[in-house]
Design an enzyme around this catalytic site. Sequence first.
Site, PDB file in Angstrom:
ATOM      1  N   ARG A 117       0.774  -1.229   0.039  1.00 44.35           N
ATOM      2  CA  ARG A 117       0.022  -0.049   0.120  1.00 44.35           C
ATOM      3  C   ARG A 117       0.949   1.374   0.078  1.00 44.35           C
ATOM      4  O   ARG A 117       0.887   2.112   0.953  1.00 44.35           O
ATOM      5  CB  ARG A 117      -0.916  -0.045   1.181  1.00 44.35           C
ATOM      6  CG  ARG A 117      -1.762  -1.269   1.293  1.00 44.35           C
ATOM      7  CD  ARG A 117      -2.694  -1.614   0.361  1.00 44.35           C
ATOM      8  NE  ARG A 117      -3.827  -1.070   0.024  1.00 44.35           N
ATOM      9  CZ  ARG A 117      -5.026  -1.210   0.633  1.00 44.35           C
ATOM     10  NH1 ARG A 117      -4.895  -2.581   1.390  1.00 44.35           N
ATOM     11  NH2 ARG A 117      -6.109  -0.874   0.213  1.00 44.35           N
ATOM     12  N   GLN A 122       0.333   2.400  -6.111  1.00 45.16           N
ATOM     13  CA  GLN A 122      -1.111   2.922  -6.260  1.00 45.16           C
ATOM     14  C   GLN A 122      -1.721   2.310  -7.383  1.00 45.16           C
ATOM     15  O   GLN A 122      -2.854   1.896  -7.380  1.00 45.16           O
ATOM     16  CB  GLN A 122      -1.225   4.110  -5.906  1.00 45.16           C
ATOM     17  CG  GLN A 122      -1.819   4.892  -4.439  1.00 45.16           C
ATOM     18  CD  GLN A 122      -1.815   6.042  -4.306  1.00 45.16           C
ATOM     19  OE1 GLN A 122      -1.485   6.903  -4.968  1.00 45.16           O
ATOM     20  NE2 GLN A 122      -2.305   6.328  -3.056  1.00 45.16           N
ATOM     21  N   ASP A 125      -3.114  -1.186  -7.164  1.00 44.66           N
ATOM     22  CA  ASP A 125      -3.649  -1.632  -5.785  1.00 44.66           C
ATOM     23  C   ASP A 125      -5.188  -1.942  -6.130  1.00 44.66           C
ATOM     24  O   ASP A 125      -6.194  -1.378  -5.890  1.00 44.66           O
ATOM     25  CB  ASP A 125      -3.743  -0.313  -4.767  1.00 44.66           C
ATOM     26  CG  ASP A 125      -4.255  -0.659  -3.554  1.00 44.66           C
ATOM     27  OD1 ASP A 125      -4.681  -1.599  -3.302  1.00 44.66           O
ATOM     28  OD2 ASP A 125      -3.999   0.218  -2.653  1.00 44.66           O
ATOM     29  N   SER A 128      -7.832  -1.606  -3.339  1.00 41.65           N
ATOM     30  CA  SER A 128      -8.482  -0.368  -3.333  1.00 41.65           C
ATOM     31  C   SER A 128      -9.551  -0.055  -4.146  1.00 41.65           C
ATOM     32  O   SER A 128     -10.496   0.493  -4.022  1.00 41.65           O
ATOM     33  CB  SER A 128      -7.350   0.911  -3.033  1.00 41.65           C
ATOM     34  OG  SER A 128      -6.657   0.892  -2.037  1.00 41.65           O
ATOM     35  N   TYR A 222      -2.263  -0.559   8.152  1.00 40.65           N
ATOM     36  CA  TYR A 222      -3.407  -1.329   8.311  1.00 40.65           C
ATOM     37  C   TYR A 222      -3.573  -1.213  10.020  1.00 40.65           C
ATOM     38  O   TYR A 222      -2.566  -0.623  10.494  1.00 40.65           O
ATOM     39  CB  TYR A 222      -3.113  -2.945   8.234  1.00 40.65           C
ATOM     40  CG  TYR A 222      -3.292  -3.434   6.720  1.00 40.65           C
ATOM     41  CD1 TYR A 222      -4.424  -3.152   5.968  1.00 40.65           C
ATOM     42  CD2 TYR A 222      -2.281  -3.656   5.959  1.00 40.65           C
ATOM     43  CE1 TYR A 222      -4.598  -3.303   4.770  1.00 40.65           C
ATOM     44  CE2 TYR A 222      -2.158  -3.986   4.900  1.00 40.65           C
ATOM     45  CZ  TYR A 222      -3.332  -3.857   3.889  1.00 40.65           C
ATOM     46  OH  TYR A 222      -3.464  -4.231   2.479  1.00 40.65           O
TER      47      TYR A 222
HETATM   48  P1  NAD Z   1      -8.887  -2.742   5.589  1.00 44.73           P
HETATM   49  O1  NAD Z   1     -10.014  -3.199   4.389  1.00 44.73           O
HETATM   50  O2  NAD Z   1      -8.002  -3.838   5.836  1.00 44.73           O
HETATM   51  O3  NAD Z   1      -9.815  -2.592   6.714  1.00 44.73           O
HETATM   52  C1  NAD Z   1     -10.929  -1.619   6.806  1.00 44.73           C
HETATM   53  C2  NAD Z   1     -10.744  -0.321   8.013  1.00 44.73           C
HETATM   54  O4  NAD Z   1     -11.095  -1.135   9.080  1.00 44.73           O
HETATM   55  C3  NAD Z   1      -9.598   0.071   8.179  1.00 44.73           C
HETATM   56  O5  NAD Z   1      -9.353   1.542   8.063  1.00 44.73           O
HETATM   57  C4  NAD Z   1      -9.247  -0.415   9.477  1.00 44.73           C
HETATM   58  O6  NAD Z   1      -8.273   0.559  10.326  1.00 44.73           O
HETATM   59  C5  NAD Z   1     -10.529  -0.593  10.223  1.00 44.73           C
HETATM   60  N1  NAD Z   1     -10.895  -1.479  11.444  1.00 44.73           N
HETATM   61  C6  NAD Z   1      -9.899  -2.373  11.877  1.00 44.73           C
HETATM   62  N2  NAD Z   1     -10.544  -3.068  12.964  1.00 44.73           N
HETATM   63  C7  NAD Z   1     -11.252  -2.029  13.360  1.00 44.73           C
HETATM   64  C8  NAD Z   1     -12.111  -1.897  14.513  1.00 44.73           C
HETATM   65  N3  NAD Z   1     -12.113  -2.736  15.493  1.00 44.73           N
HETATM   66  N4  NAD Z   1     -13.138  -1.125  14.593  1.00 44.73           N
HETATM   67  C9  NAD Z   1     -13.249  -0.204  13.712  1.00 44.73           C
HETATM   68  N5  NAD Z   1     -12.456   0.060  12.495  1.00 44.73           N
HETATM   69  C10 NAD Z   1     -11.630  -0.925  12.250  1.00 44.73           C
HETATM   70  O7  NAD Z   1      -8.285  -1.378   5.031  1.00 44.73           O
HETATM   71  P2  NAD Z   1      -7.993  -0.845   3.612  1.00 44.73           P
HETATM   72  O8  NAD Z   1      -9.357  -0.152   3.316  1.00 44.73           O
HETATM   73  O9  NAD Z   1      -7.633  -1.847   2.674  1.00 44.73           O
HETATM   74  O10 NAD Z   1      -6.863   0.201   3.961  1.00 44.73           O
HETATM   75  C11 NAD Z   1      -5.806  -0.005   4.777  1.00 44.73           C
HETATM   76  C12 NAD Z   1      -4.752   1.001   4.880  1.00 44.73           C
HETATM   77  O11 NAD Z   1      -4.157   1.038   3.664  1.00 44.73           O
HETATM   78  C13 NAD Z   1      -5.306   2.384   4.989  1.00 44.73           C
HETATM   79  O12 NAD Z   1      -4.692   2.985   6.041  1.00 44.73           O
HETATM   80  C14 NAD Z   1      -5.399   3.224   3.849  1.00 44.73           C
HETATM   81  O13 NAD Z   1      -5.754   4.405   3.963  1.00 44.73           O
HETATM   82  C15 NAD Z   1      -4.201   2.555   3.474  1.00 44.73           C
HETATM   83  N6  NAD Z   1      -3.901   2.632   1.894  1.00 44.73           N
HETATM   84  C16 NAD Z   1      -2.788   3.454   1.371  1.00 44.73           C
HETATM   85  C17 NAD Z   1      -2.715   3.283   0.079  1.00 44.73           C
HETATM   86  C18 NAD Z   1      -1.558   3.848  -0.481  1.00 44.73           C
HETATM   87  O14 NAD Z   1      -0.474   4.710   0.298  1.00 44.73           O
HETATM   88  N7  NAD Z   1      -1.050   3.625  -1.653  1.00 44.73           N
HETATM   89  C19 NAD Z   1      -3.777   2.800  -0.733  1.00 44.73           C
HETATM   90  C20 NAD Z   1      -4.802   2.445  -0.244  1.00 44.73           C
HETATM   91  C21 NAD Z   1      -4.846   2.167   1.254  1.00 44.73           C
END
Ligand code: NAD
Length: 360
Positions: A117, A122, A125, A128, A222
């Site tokens: 990530r 990106q 990804d 996403s 994460y």
């Molecule tokens: P995910 O699908 O793994 O999880 C969804 C969300 O659930 C996350 O935001 C997580 O913090 C939250 N979560 C976990 N346990 C929880 C709880 N007990 N209560 C409430 N919320 C809870 O996550 P995702 O959408 O795949 O994203 C993961 C991370 O990757 C994020 O920080 C996102 O911003 C980041 N990301 C970065 C890039 C990049 O820089 N290129 C691209 C995409 C995502």
Amino acid sequence: MRVGVPRETATDERRVALVPDAIARLDGITVLIERGAGTAAGFPDEAYEAAGAELVDDAWQAVDGVVKVAKPTEDELGKLRTGQLLIAFLQPLTDRELVERLTAAGVLGFAMESIPRTTRAQPMDALSSQATVSGYKAVLLAAESLPRFFPMLTTAAGTIAPARVLVLGAGVAGLQAIATARRLGAVVSGFDVRPAVREQVQSLGAAFLDLGVVGEETAGGYARELTPEEQQRQMQALEERIPDFDVVITTAAIPGRPAPKLIPASAVERMRPGSVIVDLAAETGGNCELTRPGQTAHIGGVTILGPLNLASTMPTHASQLYARNVSSLLAHLAPGGELKLDWEDEITAGTCVTRKATPT
Ligand code: NAD
């Protein structure tokens, strides 16, 4: 390099790994597309032909690599050869058996879930891109099931109060759900255990729900899994707050782990009749204790949807985005159509989950 795109065979899978536009952009790669592979996603065979792909009856034959959406079935596994490239959602954290079998077969397996990530990765990804689709669609499902309007309306027959929507887990899907619910006119709140998310939720015009539980972000971006005590506190706090909302959309996930339980049955009991929960974590067990994955439950007047593979229900755009992810990864691994694997590179090394064991 010759790359095959088979028809997806998993039940209810309507997406396709490459769309005609993406094929036209691939440099030095000949694409063999199985007849009908794009039909369910709205891409007819003729469009692939016009983009320069070869139509074939079996895209696993005479190719250097195969790109697809879902992991291979038993039948498909038998068609893979040593040294062949395979790009798909291979579920490396939850399907160890598949990883072992692909390794034993000497298949060069790249898992779309394992794309780092990072900013550089990106365009590849796929978690996403597909979460964007499911976050959007979750709100539409909720709106359809809700016996109320989302927006505030002022009419001659009276004023309608806007729906109150809570989004739990504000990663990619959750943030998209917040934005979509706002566009439909709901009053939206969001919550996540990662502290950095508060600002992102607020920047979309939603309120951040303070539950008094703050988790941490791991190096990969994460959330760390909450301790049992923290989880208990979160459930108790939510039980108090949940009756205020008409719609709750849950997306909380920890990679490779069962979905954290956020909404106890006792909280559902306290919701108003007609309220709706859409549990996007149904695939890994659900964030609500009463979710039945793949089904809709009606419990005490509350509707609980546990949809599986929501991205596949919007196959045209889901495939278009996924195809961009896959073609970017292909171009990274095989620039100009020649496989050049640099194991020092974090995208190549991080995404490769199986390869022929090198003799020591
Ligand atoms: P995910 O699908 O793994 O999880 C969804 C969300 O659930 C996350 O935001 C997580 O913090 C939250 N979560 C976990 N346990 C929880 C709880 N007990 N209560 C409430 N919320 C809870 O996550 P995702 O959408 O795949 O994203 C993961 C991370 O990757 C994020 O920080 C996102 O911003 C980041 N990301 C970065 C890039 C990049 O820089 N290129 C691209 C995409 C995502």
